[in-house]
Motif scaffolding. Sequence first.
Motif, PDB file in Angstrom:
ATOM      1  N   ASN A  88      62.101  -3.695  51.389  1.00 23.30           N
ATOM      2  CA  ASN A  88      62.451  -3.525  49.932  1.00 23.30           C
ATOM      3  C   ASN A  88      60.654  -2.738  49.301  1.00 23.30           C
ATOM      4  N   GLN A  89      60.499  -1.957  50.553  1.00 20.98           N
ATOM      5  CA  GLN A  89      59.649  -1.188  50.215  1.00 20.98           C
ATOM      6  C   GLN A  89      59.831   0.235  49.481  1.00 20.98           C
ATOM      7  N   ARG A  90      60.594   0.221  48.568  1.00 23.58           N
ATOM      8  CA  ARG A  90      61.034   1.747  47.985  1.00 23.58           C
ATOM      9  C   ARG A  90      59.341   2.433  46.758  1.00 23.58           C
ATOM     10  N   ILE A  91      59.749   3.193  46.755  1.00 21.08           N
ATOM     11  CA  ILE A  91      59.126   3.906  45.874  1.00 21.08           C
ATOM     12  C   ILE A  91      58.750   2.978  44.981  1.00 21.08           C
ATOM     13  N   GLU A  92      59.416   2.505  43.526  1.00 20.78           N
ATOM     14  CA  GLU A  92      59.072   1.682  42.389  1.00 20.78           C
ATOM     15  C   GLU A  92      58.663   0.290  42.539  1.00 20.78           C
ATOM     16  N   GLU A  93      58.047   0.026  44.562  1.00 22.60           N
ATOM     17  CA  GLU A  93      57.646  -1.132  44.739  1.00 22.60           C
ATOM     18  C   GLU A  93      56.293  -1.185  45.141  1.00 22.60           C
ATOM     19  N   MET A  94      56.061   0.328  45.616  1.00 27.12           N
ATOM     20  CA  MET A  94      55.045   0.940  46.273  1.00 27.12           C
ATOM     21  C   MET A  94      53.869   1.148  45.543  1.00 27.12           C
ATOM     22  N   THR A  95      53.743   1.117  44.082  1.00 26.37           N
ATOM     23  CA  THR A  95      52.545   1.328  43.246  1.00 26.37           C
ATOM     24  C   THR A  95      50.982   0.807  43.838  1.00 26.37           C
ATOM     25  N   GLY A  96      50.475   2.098  43.324  1.00 25.98           N
ATOM     26  CA  GLY A  96      49.050   2.470  44.604  1.00 25.98           C
ATOM     27  C   GLY A  96      49.458   1.535  45.807  1.00 25.98           C
ATOM     28  N   VAL A  97      50.344   1.681  46.635  1.00 22.07           N
ATOM     29  CA  VAL A  97      49.971   1.789  48.115  1.00 22.07           C
ATOM     30  C   VAL A  97      50.285   3.032  48.414  1.00 22.07           C
ATOM     31  N   ILE A  98      51.960   3.909  48.738  1.00 16.90           N
ATOM     32  CA  ILE A  98      52.412   4.625  49.402  1.00 16.90           C
ATOM     33  C   ILE A  98      53.551   5.036  48.491  1.00 16.90           C
ATOM     34  N   SER A 110      54.942   8.617  47.883  1.00 12.74           N
ATOM     35  CA  SER A 110      55.954   9.508  48.687  1.00 12.74           C
ATOM     36  C   SER A 110      56.813   9.332  48.566  1.00 12.74           C
ATOM     37  N   GLY A 111      57.367   7.761  49.576  1.00 11.91           N
ATOM     38  CA  GLY A 111      58.797   7.902  49.525  1.00 11.91           C
ATOM     39  C   GLY A 111      59.276   7.474  51.076  1.00 11.91           C
ATOM     40  N   HIS A 112      57.917   8.105  51.773  1.00  6.19           N
ATOM     41  CA  HIS A 112      58.188   7.532  53.411  1.00  6.19           C
ATOM     42  C   HIS A 112      58.642   5.760  54.005  1.00  6.19           C
ATOM     43  N   THR A 113      58.691   5.062  53.176  1.00  7.18           N
ATOM     44  CA  THR A 113      59.009   4.498  53.367  1.00  7.18           C
ATOM     45  C   THR A 113      60.467   3.470  53.229  1.00  7.18           C
ATOM     46  N   GLU A 114      60.995   5.072  52.617  1.00 11.35           N
ATOM     47  CA  GLU A 114      62.484   4.850  53.033  1.00 11.35           C
ATOM     48  C   GLU A 114      63.015   5.119  53.158  1.00 11.35           C
ATOM     49  N   ASP A 115      62.309   6.005  54.511  1.00 11.74           N
ATOM     50  CA  ASP A 115      63.132   6.913  55.418  1.00 11.74           C
ATOM     51  C   ASP A 115      63.090   5.723  56.850  1.00 11.74           C
ATOM     52  N   GLY A 116      63.572   6.042  57.361  1.00 11.33           N
ATOM     53  CA  GLY A 116      63.417   6.252  59.603  1.00 11.33           C
ATOM     54  C   GLY A 116      64.382   6.991  59.751  1.00 11.33           C
ATOM     55  N   VAL A 117      64.846   6.542  61.705  1.00 12.07           N
ATOM     56  CA  VAL A 117      65.098   7.016  62.268  1.00 12.07           C
ATOM     57  C   VAL A 117      66.499   6.189  63.287  1.00 12.07           C
ATOM     58  N   LEU A 118      67.661   6.687  63.676  1.00 12.34           N
ATOM     59  CA  LEU A 118      68.066   6.105  64.740  1.00 12.34           C
ATOM     60  C   LEU A 118      67.583   6.737  65.651  1.00 12.34           C
ATOM     61  N   PHE A 119      66.903   6.136  66.713  1.00  7.69           N
ATOM     62  CA  PHE A 119      66.288   7.463  67.812  1.00  7.69           C
ATOM     63  C   PHE A 119      67.347   6.996  68.940  1.00  7.69           C
ATOM     64  N   SER A 120      67.352   7.457  69.725  1.00  5.79           N
ATOM     65  CA  SER A 120      68.196   7.587  71.247  1.00  5.79           C
ATOM     66  C   SER A 120      68.028   8.926  72.054  1.00  5.79           C
ATOM     67  N   PHE A 121      68.471   8.400  73.567  1.00  9.28           N
ATOM     68  CA  PHE A 121      67.915   8.997  74.792  1.00  9.28           C
ATOM     69  C   PHE A 121      68.638   9.232  75.517  1.00  9.28           C
ATOM     70  N   THR A 122      68.848   9.638  76.469  1.00  5.04           N
ATOM     71  CA  THR A 122      70.051   9.293  77.971  1.00  5.04           C
ATOM     72  C   THR A 122      69.420   9.963  78.726  1.00  5.04           C
ATOM     73  N   GLN A 139      69.886  13.021  45.899  1.00  5.11           N
ATOM     74  CA  GLN A 139      68.827  13.635  45.359  1.00  5.11           C
ATOM     75  C   GLN A 139      67.905  12.852  46.306  1.00  5.11           C
ATOM     76  N   LYS A 140      67.974  11.799  45.820  1.00  5.19           N
ATOM     77  CA  LYS A 140      66.462  10.890  46.811  1.00  5.19           C
ATOM     78  C   LYS A 140      67.177  10.854  48.212  1.00  5.19           C
ATOM     79  N   MET A 141      68.451  11.022  48.953  1.00  4.29           N
ATOM     80  CA  MET A 141      68.956  11.248  50.249  1.00  4.29           C
ATOM     81  C   MET A 141      68.286  12.748  50.696  1.00  4.29           C
ATOM     82  N   GLN A 142      68.325  13.241  49.996  1.00  4.90           N
ATOM     83  CA  GLN A 142      68.124  15.432  50.326  1.00  4.90           C
ATOM     84  C   GLN A 142      66.659  14.285  50.133  1.00  4.90           C
ATOM     85  N   LYS A 143      66.371  13.808  49.716  1.00  6.19           N
ATOM     86  CA  LYS A 143      64.300  14.324  49.674  1.00  6.19           C
ATOM     87  C   LYS A 143      63.699  13.288  51.070  1.00  6.19           C
ATOM     88  N   SER A 144      64.970  12.319  51.497  1.00  6.69           N
ATOM     89  CA  SER A 144      64.518  11.394  52.217  1.00  6.69           C
ATOM     90  C   SER A 144      64.992  12.343  53.876  1.00  6.69           C
TER      91      SER A 144
END
Length: 188
Positions: A77-87, A89-101, A156-161
């Motif tokens: 629930n760490q959305r831009i609108e929920e993170m006032t005063g902390v962060i 930038s939107g980075h809390t909405e981002d992540g990755v699926l990490f894979s390795f072989t 647009q939010k997806m593009q920014k992410s």
Amino acid sequence: MKKKNADCIIFYMHWGNEYKLTPNTWQKSIAQKLCNMGVDVIVGGHPHVLQPMEMLYAEGGEHTTVCLYSMGNSISNQRIEEMTGVITSGHTEDGVLFSFTFDKYSDGNVVLSKVDAVPTWVNKVGARYNAKYTMYPLESGSWGTEKYNMDSATAQKMQKSFDRTKALLGESLTACQTALGCEVRFAQ
């Protein structure tokens, strides 16, 4: 683990400072020690934001380790609108699926041959306690409209992410992929 004939060693680390986009000195020190001990892949989490990857080289040896310091957030629930005063930038909405072989050869040698990280963005629909969350993989920034048929504001939010993830992870992921000789995700 090596004495028990493990083919490869992967560590998942809960470490780092919340909301910091770069690893701290403790993370870097521990990662180097794990590399020196023969760990092949380190996957980190806890900061709630994505942190870069790094190809580590063992001190006094030829061993290498790929370290992704933090995979960012998945469902939260760490959305831009929920993170006032902390962060905010939107980075809390981002992540990755990490894979390795790993490839295992007939002589028993096991080699890390590929790493990849697919950017993800989490969408929240509904009220705070009855919200529905969906994590979207983003192979490109335009997938919001092209693949997921999102309205323009959500696309647009997806593009920014996607752009944030590429800016933060692109160079370090490319360095690891180039060192391994595998396909490069964010090729220019």
